[in-house]
Design an enzyme around this catalytic site. Sequence first.
Site, PDB file in Angstrom:
ATOM      1  CG  HIS A  12      -0.384   0.031   2.543  1.00  0.00           C
ATOM      2  ND1 HIS A  12      -0.870  -0.686   3.609  1.00  0.00           N
ATOM      3  CD2 HIS A  12       0.659   0.747   3.037  1.00  0.00           C
ATOM      4  CE1 HIS A  12      -0.150  -0.423   4.689  1.00  0.00           C
ATOM      5  NE2 HIS A  12       0.783   0.439   4.369  1.00  0.00           N
ATOM      6  CG  HIS A  59       0.705   5.142   7.058  1.00  0.00           C
ATOM      7  ND1 HIS A  59      -0.359   4.606   6.370  1.00  0.00           N
ATOM      8  CD2 HIS A  59       1.690   4.211   6.999  1.00  0.00           C
ATOM      9  CE1 HIS A  59      -0.032   3.402   5.913  1.00  0.00           C
ATOM     10  NE2 HIS A  59       1.202   3.139   6.276  1.00  0.00           N
ATOM     11  CG  HIS A 193       9.039  -1.400   4.360  1.00  0.00           C
ATOM     12  ND1 HIS A 193       8.041  -2.295   4.674  1.00  0.00           N
ATOM     13  CD2 HIS A 193       8.505  -0.174   4.574  1.00  0.00           C
ATOM     14  CE1 HIS A 193       6.946  -1.637   5.044  1.00  0.00           C
ATOM     15  NE2 HIS A 193       7.206  -0.345   5.017  1.00  0.00           N
ATOM     16  CD  GLU A 240       3.266  -1.453   6.282  1.00  0.00           C
ATOM     17  OE1 GLU A 240       2.884  -0.443   6.894  1.00  0.00           O
ATOM     18  OE2 GLU A 240       3.510  -1.445   5.076  1.00  0.00           O
TER      19      GLU A 240
END
Lengths: 280, 133
Positions: A12, A59, A193, A240
Amino acid sequence: MAKIIGGITTSHIPAVGNAISDGLTQEHYWKRFFDGYKPVHEWLEEKKPDLIVVVYNDHGLNFFLDKVPTFAIGCADKYENADEGWGLKPTSPFTGDAEFSWHVAESLINQEFDMCTCQEMLVDHGFVNPMRVLFGDHEVWPIKSIPFAVNTVQHPVPSARRCYKVGQALKVAIESYPEDMKVVIAGTGGLSHQLQGERAGIINVDYDLACIESVINDPDWFANQSNDEIIEQAGTEGIETIMWLVMRGALGEKVNCLHKHYHAPISNTGAGVLLLEGAD
Amino acid sequence: MVWKKHEYEDIPGSYVFDGRRAHSSYAMNKLFYSFNEEKNRKEFDADPVAYCDKFGLTDEQKELVVSQDFLGVLRSGANIYYMAKFAIPRGLSVQDAGAAFQGISGDEFREKLLEKREGLEERLEQEGGYWNG
Ligand SMILES: [Fe+2]
């Protein structure tokens, strides 16, 4: 009755939305990543689901750090996108289904998952980019959508196991809704990441592929990992990926994998696309 | 009063955003959050010091924000996603930030990421079952 007809995983990250907006999806850097969605598009076209539950993390658009719900669900008929700080043009609003959402929220709470219910919810790139990459851009979106937000931003975040369990409860919740509808669940984010610190730039292909295999065939492997282990392997932001387990939990014990696609790097991340159907 | 230790604090080069960081940098993250609205971005640009004072930043954090010391900001407790609302409109991508952390250029950082693609198709072929173009 409502039925979950499949689950999808997708990245995303903002760069995905930017690539779509800038018309770069067939450029060399992006082509292999975006082409890997074609079988998913064909499946969506064929199955025509009525509603998608998008499991994502906010976020810092809808939720600030003053109140951080571990699990939150949109309970409105409409969800707006908005400027996240860098002036992107918001997408057209998404159509929800308040009755469906409240049923799901009530069922989850009755199953001891204490949901935060949201009658107003701005959806950020975590929600919007999966919608864009799966359905394209629309003035009027061709499917109803429900935002399901998981806190993966401020620790303590829920464990992988907890995400898997809330997914299992989500299956019970959705499949007890009295209206006939075809529902799809998207688990978004990941894979490995790390954006921050001297350790920024991690892409752990071995771990990403192990997570993909686990999500398909052996969800307990991933669900048994601690958040410390996941951060160590997948990076601070790679945590996530636990949201994939919400999707997986909602599909039942066994699944058929109709499509699997992995690509790296997109921006700073490894990216995985799965299309799964429950096989119980 | 004591902050509990966590295993993740021992992972090198990582600043896991937890209650301890969120507590000490609350005002600064709140300032960054306000940048979701364009009028606030403009108000900050017109007088950064006054804007920091309005949010009650510590002198040290105010100095970091006003001088646009993005890395200092991150180390002093900013959440990476909130910091992005400050850094990206000022031309610093997350990759540039990562590069700066390692003392290399943005291009070198991006090159290192691209290296992950080497041999990927062959690797996936071996794994089996992957879509491969
Ligand atoms: Fe994310």
